[in-house]
Design an enzyme around this catalytic site. Structure first.
Site, mmCIF file in Angstrom:
data_model
loop_
_atom_site.group_PDB
_atom_site.id
_atom_site.type_symbol
_atom_site.label_atom_id
_atom_site.label_comp_id
_atom_site.label_asym_id
_atom_site.label_seq_id
_atom_site.Cartn_x
_atom_site.Cartn_y
_atom_site.Cartn_z
ATOM 1 N N ASN A 88 0.807 -1.225 0.000
ATOM 2 C CA ASN A 88 0.000 0.000 0.000
ATOM 3 C C ASN A 88 0.834 1.266 0.000
ATOM 4 O O ASN A 88 1.966 1.290 0.448
ATOM 5 C CB ASN A 88 -0.971 -0.013 1.172
ATOM 6 C CG ASN A 88 -0.311 0.232 2.483
ATOM 7 O OD1 ASN A 88 0.159 1.327 2.729
ATOM 8 N ND2 ASN A 88 -0.247 -0.783 3.314
ATOM 9 N N CYS A 89 0.230 2.318 -0.537
ATOM 10 C CA CYS A 89 1.000 3.555 -0.725
ATOM 11 C C CYS A 89 0.111 4.781 -0.885
ATOM 12 O O CYS A 89 0.555 5.823 -1.303
ATOM 13 C CB CYS A 89 1.887 3.415 -1.949
ATOM 14 S SG CYS A 89 0.978 2.819 -3.368
#
Lengths: 430, 347, 79
Positions: free
Chosen positions: A245-246
């Site tokens: 995730n980012c």
């Protein structure tokens, strides 16, 4: 469980015709590494083109859109390999010896879906807000094949980054480390006997688990399909947890954050001195209320079972995870266990708004990573690695973010790791 | 050129006397008096106290209106760059006077103000409205308080941006400001935990907020004749997000007609929200904004009418204050349109 | 935002998944929904079943709007 980390200080990274570490310099043969990445069928199917670029601290370089940051390592002694359950077979890590290429990272870059990932500036105002500006970054830029669904491309990019890091880490296998450090936690009874007068402290490590670009994997298991459980600190340090995730980049944990989890590091600093560091408890942040209730119940039960006196709770993300954070805190405090929580804030551009979505008076000891809504101007750079096509659409950017001269006006939300909720950085707010 | 300052103190600090002289009415003196000397010294010529207003604490409390009028008139005449009151330390009525007169000067004359007092002084209740430097609880703390107030006052006169409370020394005023700490967050967390475990004092970096309450409105009496409106914080917008609502920290809300729209079909509507996996909402936007069901209920006569406009915001990372402002605006529109009930959906 | 609508004098029902946040923040009529990315749906169901689910949730919201409340209330799903 005892883990030795051997740090090999990397002074520079260069593209070369060989892949090796020599005199503190990492040489990278692009073709060799990329053909290694492409040996994975899924990666090959989803990625049309991949190439490397290098960004050093102080260079006028902007890296975007950043997906993940990974530290290259190699398992020298003990069970398990790099990123078990993901790119090596499932086998417990966290003991034996691991060599680390220190001072550098592999950064993956590539567009995924409508809204995008983070920015790392190597120079200027933006650089102050990300610890990654202090590393020599070997950037893997990937372009997706046509008509690839976002879920598949995200996975391919994730795997490509991990394979790159593991391949490069292998260069450190035979290298004599510049420094070796040892980390050890004990069994419950053994720890109590060893440190009878020290408070028993655990770390409740919340993992983002909300779907595409918001997932985390533990030994390859998608965290949203897990119940809260115990994991040894050295397993975390040894690649058991990886990031998927980012978005929004400021408060998402990259794989590098997990490998170098600062709460783990700081608790080890005090281990045997002012506290007895017992273990980590990992728990998720799911999209169903029932999951939130179940996971926080479970976390509090484990804290009680372990007879902990105190815990540090780190959050990942914001908004509905604030509810997970508050449930965890309240339920653990209600067991008579003292908590300190690490979060960040969304207090508006002017800092006048409510910082968190949920609250409870029992959460009386809070560390903050700062207000993610603070607006800053990132100066133009000489070079962009990746593409600026998506800057307006990154979470934290807005229409008109990108000026003609290449400067960007945006909230610090866009900067990878800016308000990290493991307490990785120095930013705070009052 | 040096900046001009007007300073407010009570009868005690003007050396008129203690409690027995607390009844004295306001008096205007030229130049610095008492604690003003310490302030002026700290500015080293950069700013000057042009006049000092002295007022008895009881007088201010008992004749607040008259005292305020007189003091405001003097301050207005003096045209200062800043108005400073106190420091009042733990003197209750003095602190009350400092805070109130400073607020009046700030709001009515639009002049920057600064005061100082102990955090438990009743006047400190106004910390969200005016800048109050935190001092010790007795006048013995003047040596520390004066330079702190002088430094902050100079920044205000100079038009410099004010840093966070913990750096500048003022009481937290609800405005969150970023700064870089000397230790990283994880180290601060471990240190705070050790203090908490050992029963030693610690200061949270973020005091938990309390949220206000609104009295519920009466229920919709006759649903079959009611106009029901749909709103969402899930960021549902027409295709390609025509208003370019941001994925996070949205700077605007959307207002979209659904007149004649029977269902939010894939492709025609999508989500602009950056905080959740958008695949499901894009696949079928009714999963976030149930237009399809409400249209059917409308046809069946279960509701009188589905209002033909929906309002959409992105909740993700958008500050509560901004969200509130958007909602205030469209709530008024809904009220004007005689909407009887609202369904708000959130992701 | 729910509170602003309430303040304007219109009864409002908040349909959300994380009801504890809604309670903390101060909504008065609250109806729990399915999941954050699909509050009023469930991709694991057939289109028909999903529509029935959505209809039931909306009906629950309309019932909430038709119910007098003195203080905050979460209208848990029936059955």
């Amino acid at each position: 469980m005892k883990l030795q980390l051997g740090f090999i200080n990397i002074k520079d990274v260069c593209l070369s015709d060989k892949t090796m570490v020599e005199n503190g310099i990492l040489h990278v043969n692009s073709d060799e590494v990329i053909s290694h990445i492409m040996q994975d069928e899924d990666v090959k199917a989803c990625i049309k083109e991949a190439y490397f670029d290098i960004a050093r601290p102080g260079e006028k370089v902007r890296i975007t859109p950043v997906k993940d940051v990974i530290e290259p390592r190699v398992k020298v002694e003990g069970s398990g390999g790099q990123f078990p359950g993901v790119i090596s077979k499932v086998d417990a890590v966290g003991s034996g010896r691991t060599h680390v290429l220190k001072g550098m990272a592999v950064v993956t870059v590539g567009p995924i879906v409508g809204f995008q990932e983070g920015i790392i500036d190597m120079w200027g105002t933006g650089a102050e807000y990300t610890e990654f500006s202090k590393l020599i970054n070997l950037v893997l830029v990937c372009r997706p094949a046509e008509d690839i669904p976002p879920h598949e491309y995200e996975r391919a990019l994730r795997i490509a980054g991990l394979r790159t890091a593991a391949f490069l880490g292998e260069c450190g296998r035979e290298v004599q480390p510049d420094e070796v450090r040892e980390y050890e936690t004990f069994g419950i009874k053994q720890g109590m006997e060893k440190f009878p007068h020290l408070p028993r402290v655990g770390y409740v490590h919340m993992l983002q688990s909300q779907g595409l670009l918001h997932d985390t994997y533990v030994y390859g298991v998608d965290a949203k399909q897990t119940l809260s459980t115990i994991i040894m600190p050295t397993e975390t340090m040894d690649g058991a947890i990886i990031s998927g995730n980012c978005v929004s980049a400021c408060d998402k944990n990259t794989t590098y954050h997990h490998q170098n989890n600062p709460v783990v590091a700081e608790l080890f600093e005090e281990h045997g001195k002012s506290l007895n560091y017992v273990c980590n408890i990992i728990t998720n942040e799911n999209v169903y209320l029932a999951d939130k209730v179940r996971s926080s119940d479970w976390t509090a039960k484990l804290c009680r079972l372990l007879d902990l006196d105190g815990v540090i709770i780190s959050q990942e993300g914001f908004g509905n995870p604030d509810a997970d954070l508050i449930m965890n805190t309240r339920k653990i405090e209600q067991q008579g266990i003292k908590t300190v929580i690490i979060t960040d804030e969304y207090a508006g551009n002017d800092g006048r708004s409510q910082s968190l979505a949920d609250s409870d008076p029992l959460a009386d000891a809070v560390i903050t990573g700062g207000n993610a809504n603070q607006v800053i101007t990132l100066p133009p750079m000489e070079r962009v690695i990746g593409t600026l096509d998506y800057v307006d659409r990154i979470a934290g950017g807005h229409a008109g973010s990108l000026a003609e001269d290449g400067s960007i006006e945006a909230e610090i939300q866009v900067i990878t790791g800016a308000t990290n909720e493991m307490g990785f950085g120095y930013l705070s707010a009052r | 050129m040096s900046y001009r300052v007007v300073h407010y103190i009570n009868q005690f600090f003007a050396n008129i006397g203690g409690e027995d002289m607390a009844h004295v009415p306001p008096e205007l003196r030229e130049g610095a008096v008492g604690p003003g000397m310490a302030l002026q010294q700290a500015w080293n010529g950069g700013a000057e106290i042009v006049s000092t207003i002295v007022c008895g604490d009881s007088y201010f409390a008992e004749h607040e209106r008259e005292a305020r009028e007189q003091i405001l008139a003097w301050v207005k005449d003096a045209k200062p760059d800043i108005f400073i009151a106190g420091p009042a330390f733990n003197a209750g009525r003095y602190g009350y006077a400092c805070a109130n007169i400073a607020l009046s000067v700030q709001d009515e004359l639009n002049i920057p103000v600064l005061t100082g007092m102990y955090e438990e002084n009743p006047g400190a209740d106004m910390r969200d409205k005016i800048l109050i430097v935190s001092t010790s609880n007795s006048a013995a703390g003047m040596r520390k308080a004066a330079p702190a107030m002088a430094a902050l006052a100079f920044k205000l006169m100079n038009g410099e941006e004010i840093g966070p409370s913990v750096v500048e020394g003022y009481m937290p005023n609800g405005i969150r400001k970023n700064f870089f700490e000397k230790e990283r967050g994880a180290k601060r967390a471990v240190r705070m935990l050790i203090s908490k475990l050992n029963g030693k004092p610690f200061v949270t970096e973020f005091p938990m907020p309390s949220f206000d309450r609104v009295t519920p409105n009466p229920a919709v009496k006759d649903m079959s004749r009611a106009t029901i409106a749909l709103c969402t914080s899930g960021g549902i917008v027409p295709r390609d997000n025509p208003d370019r609502i941001e994925a996070s920290s949205a700077s605007r809300y959307g207002e979209y007609s659904i007149a004649g729209v029977d269902s939010l079909t894939k492709g025609a509507y999508e989500t602009a929200h950056g905080g959740y996996d958008p695949v499901y909402a894009n696949e079928n936007p009714n999963r976030v904004l149930p237009v399809d069901v409400l249209r059917e209920l409308e046809r069946e006569g279960r509701i009188g009418k589905l209002y033909d406009v929906f309002y959409s915001t992105v909740g993700n990372g958008t500050s509560v204050a901004a969200s509130r402002a958007y909602a205030e605006e469209y709530a008024k529109k809904l009220k004007d349109a005689n909407v009887d009930g609202v369904i708000m959906t959130s992701t | 935002m729910v509170k602003e609508i309430e303040r304007a004098g219109i009864p409002v029902v908040h349909m959300c998944t994380v009801t504890p946040i809604s309670v903390t923040v101060g909504a008065n009529r609250i109806v729990p929904t399915v999941a954050i990315p699909y509050p009023l749906g469930d991709p694991s169901l057939s289109a028909e079943e999903e529509y029935t689910l959505r209809r039931r949730l909306v009906q629950n919201a309309l019932d909430a709007l038709s119910t007098e409340v003195e203080e905050q209330r979460v209208f848990e799903r029936q059955g």
